[in-house]
Design an enzyme around this catalytic site. Structure first.
Site, PDB file in Angstrom:
ATOM      1  N   ASN A 243       1.952 -49.091  33.273  1.00  0.00           N
ATOM      2  CA  ASN A 243       0.790 -49.534  34.037  1.00  0.00           C
ATOM      3  C   ASN A 243       0.989 -50.896  34.692  1.00  0.00           C
ATOM      4  OD1 ASN A 243      -0.890 -47.259  33.402  1.00  0.00           O
ATOM      5  ND2 ASN A 243      -1.058 -48.089  31.327  1.00  0.00           N
TER       6      ASN A 243
ATOM      7  N   GLY B  56       3.804 -52.566  37.159  1.00  0.00           N
ATOM      8  CA  GLY B  56       5.045 -52.629  37.927  1.00  0.00           C
ATOM      9  C   GLY B  56       5.195 -54.016  38.495  1.00  0.00           C
TER      10      GLY B  56
ATOM     11  N   THR C  95      17.013 -49.146  33.213  1.00  0.00           N
ATOM     12  CA  THR C  95      18.404 -48.717  33.362  1.00  0.00           C
ATOM     13  C   THR C  95      19.137 -48.889  32.038  1.00  0.00           C
ATOM     14  OG1 THR C  95      18.333 -49.453  35.670  1.00  0.00           O
ATOM     15  CG2 THR C  95      20.504 -49.045  34.726  1.00  0.00           C
TER      16      THR C  95
ATOM     17  N   ARG D 270      34.032 -34.426  65.211  1.00  0.00           N
ATOM     18  CA  ARG D 270      33.146 -33.323  65.621  1.00  0.00           C
ATOM     19  C   ARG D 270      33.108 -33.222  67.149  1.00  0.00           C
ATOM     20  NH1 ARG D 270      30.414 -28.546  64.529  1.00  0.00           N
ATOM     21  NH2 ARG D 270      28.249 -28.631  65.267  1.00  0.00           N
TER      22      ARG D 270
ATOM     23  N   GLN E 179      21.283 -37.636  60.491  1.00  0.00           N
ATOM     24  CA  GLN E 179      21.005 -37.136  61.842  1.00  0.00           C
ATOM     25  C   GLN E 179      22.296 -36.876  62.617  1.00  0.00           C
ATOM     26  OE1 GLN E 179      17.870 -36.593  62.288  1.00  0.00           O
ATOM     27  NE2 GLN E 179      17.898 -35.805  64.382  1.00  0.00           N
ATOM     28  N   ILE E 180      23.265 -37.762  62.479  1.00  0.00           N
ATOM     29  CA  ILE E 180      24.551 -37.597  63.163  1.00  0.00           C
ATOM     30  C   ILE E 180      25.276 -36.353  62.662  1.00  0.00           C
ATOM     31  CG2 ILE E 180      26.871 -38.600  63.398  1.00  0.00           C
ATOM     32  CD1 ILE E 180      25.467 -41.372  63.549  1.00  0.00           C
TER      33      ILE E 180
ATOM     34  N   GLU F  84      13.753 -53.735  41.454  1.00  0.00           N
ATOM     35  CA  GLU F  84      13.813 -55.201  41.335  1.00  0.00           C
ATOM     36  C   GLU F  84      12.950 -55.898  42.392  1.00  0.00           C
ATOM     37  OE1 GLU F  84      17.461 -57.130  40.283  1.00  0.00           O
ATOM     38  OE2 GLU F  84      18.346 -55.242  39.609  1.00  0.00           O
TER      39      GLU F  84
ATOM     40  N   THR G 141       9.655 -54.479  45.127  1.00  0.00           N
ATOM     41  CA  THR G 141       9.519 -53.642  46.319  1.00  0.00           C
ATOM     42  C   THR G 141       9.652 -54.474  47.594  1.00  0.00           C
ATOM     43  OG1 THR G 141       7.136 -53.979  46.398  1.00  0.00           O
ATOM     44  CG2 THR G 141       7.939 -52.093  45.102  1.00  0.00           C
TER      45      THR G 141
ATOM     46  N   GLU H  69       7.438 -54.767  49.748  1.00  0.00           N
ATOM     47  CA  GLU H  69       6.173 -55.503  49.908  1.00  0.00           C
ATOM     48  C   GLU H  69       6.166 -56.793  49.089  1.00  0.00           C
ATOM     49  OE1 GLU H  69       5.975 -51.634  51.418  1.00  0.00           O
ATOM     50  OE2 GLU H  69       6.498 -52.192  49.359  1.00  0.00           O
TER      51      GLU H  69
END
Length: 380
Positions: A129, A131, A158, A268, A336-337, A363, A365, A367
């Site tokens: 509860n 973070g 971890t 390609r 995408q490529i 470690e 965010t 924000e």
């Protein structure tokens, strides 16, 4: 700042690159699919000196600085970000916390085992509860005589299952009070100290993430790091360096995805020529290369400041914020490529794409990094 890469740094980077190619690359998808945390690989990394990079030689470490540290994490992460993440967490969180805030007796007791990877380290701050709101943690430590009794749980940790030792932040005051947290070192095997649920994650699947559970865990006051009430300030200081770690991890992911994309775009062919020659693809590669260069410059500046013990909180947050967001963009463009092939597990960019998102969360965010940067530039 010196932007020249010296011979020693090049040799260390080459050593990490060769190790990753030989010991990690053949097993990437096997470990990813099974969520295997390859402990034996980390033991070998310990023999290389890569699990005690910042630890002084007299304590069994490599005695290197943040430039070398960044290069090692970068090179390993270009091959498998999961392994790069675990190397970073072991070095910059658990080991570095004891190294920075432990007394001489504590350093001699634990650091040599961590520096050689005889022991794998974990670091516990996040809870179910709490973070970003770490000050409201529910894990408590209560003093009883010369011992502390710890109760609660940590999640998203971890090495929570395979780790041999953990640095854990606990609440020793009331919620909302200033200086209400204290850090302790707890060894696995201590009665009441167990691991819980292992997370089934989108990416970074070979880096073990699980709960730490404390059920009336009794430890000696000798296991306390620093002063009572100083834990949160310690954690913030450790996270300053940790931001460089995640930025280096992000850099490795971006380079790995970019290099795979550049190679594929040259090989390609469509409409009679390599797709790299088409402006749509060429512009993507140009943007990716620029994002990587800018990320590395910010990271190297943060490393320079850290090595020279200069204030680096703002630059550290900037490098983590920029590099982590850049690696997500680069990984997205890499898929995408590659087109349809990029969406399959037969090509490497699919995994870089999944692994990249953790970097904007772990470690601190994106924000939170903006919050740190914003507050500091207003102070300045």
């Amino acid at each position: 700042m010196d932007f020249l890469i010296n011979e020693n740094l090049s040799l260390i980077a080459q050593s990490a690159r060769e190790f990753a190619k030989q010991h990690i690359e053949p097993h990437i998808m096997e470990w990813d699919e099974a969520q295997t945390f390859p402990v034996e690989v980390f033991k070998e990394l310990g023999k290389m000196g890569f699990m005690g990079i910042l630890v002084p030689e007299e304590l069994g470490g490599s005695g290197l600085g943040y430039d070398e540290y960044v290069s090692i994490v970068d090179e390993i992460s270009q091959v498998d970000p999961s392994i790069g993440l675990s190397v970073a967490a072991h070095n910059s969180l658990c080991t570095n916390h004891i190294l920075t805030f432990g007394n001489e007796e504590q350093k001699k007791r634990w650091i040599p085992k961590l520096a050689t990877a005889e022991w794998i380290g974990a670091w516990g701050l996040t809870e179910h509860n709490t973070g970003s709101d770490a000050g409201g943690m529910s894990t408590t430590a209560r003093k009883e005589g010369d011992e502390w009794v710890i109760n609660g749980a940590k999640n998203f940790i971890t090495h929570a299952i395979s780790g041999d030792i953990a640095v854990v932040m606990t609440r020793t005051g009331e919620k909302g009070e200033a200086n209400n947290a204290t850090a302790f070192v707890i060894e696995k095997g201590t009665p009441g100290f167990t691991s819980g649920k292992k997370e089934n994650k989108l990416g970074m699947r070979a880096s073990e993430t699980a709960e730490l559970i404390f059920d009336n865990v009794r430890i000696s006051d000798a296991n306390r790091l620093g002063e009572v009430g100083g834990g949160f300030k310690q954690a913030l200081a450790i996270l300053d360096g940790g931001r460089i770690s995640i930025a280096a991890l992000s850099l490795g992911i971006a380079k790995g995805a970019y290099n795979a994309s550049l190679k594929y775009a040259k090989e390609r062919h469509q409409f009679g020529q390599a797709i790299a020659n088409f402006q749509a693809i060429n512009f993507k590669l140009a943007e990716m290369a620029t994002e990587i260069e800018a990320s590395e410059l910010l990271i190297r500046k943060a490393s320079f400041l850290k090595n020279n013990k200069q204030p680096m909180t703002t630059i550290g947050a900037m490098c983590k914020y920029y590099a982590s967001e850049a690696c997500v963009k680069v990984a997205n463009e890499a898929v995408q490529i590659f087109g349809g092939y990029g969406y399959t597990k037969d090509f490497p960019v699919e995994k870089f794409y999944r692994d990249s998102k953790l970097c904007t969360i772990g470690e601190g965010t994106t924000e939170i990094q903006k919050l740190v940067i914003g507050r500091n530039i207003l102070k300045d």
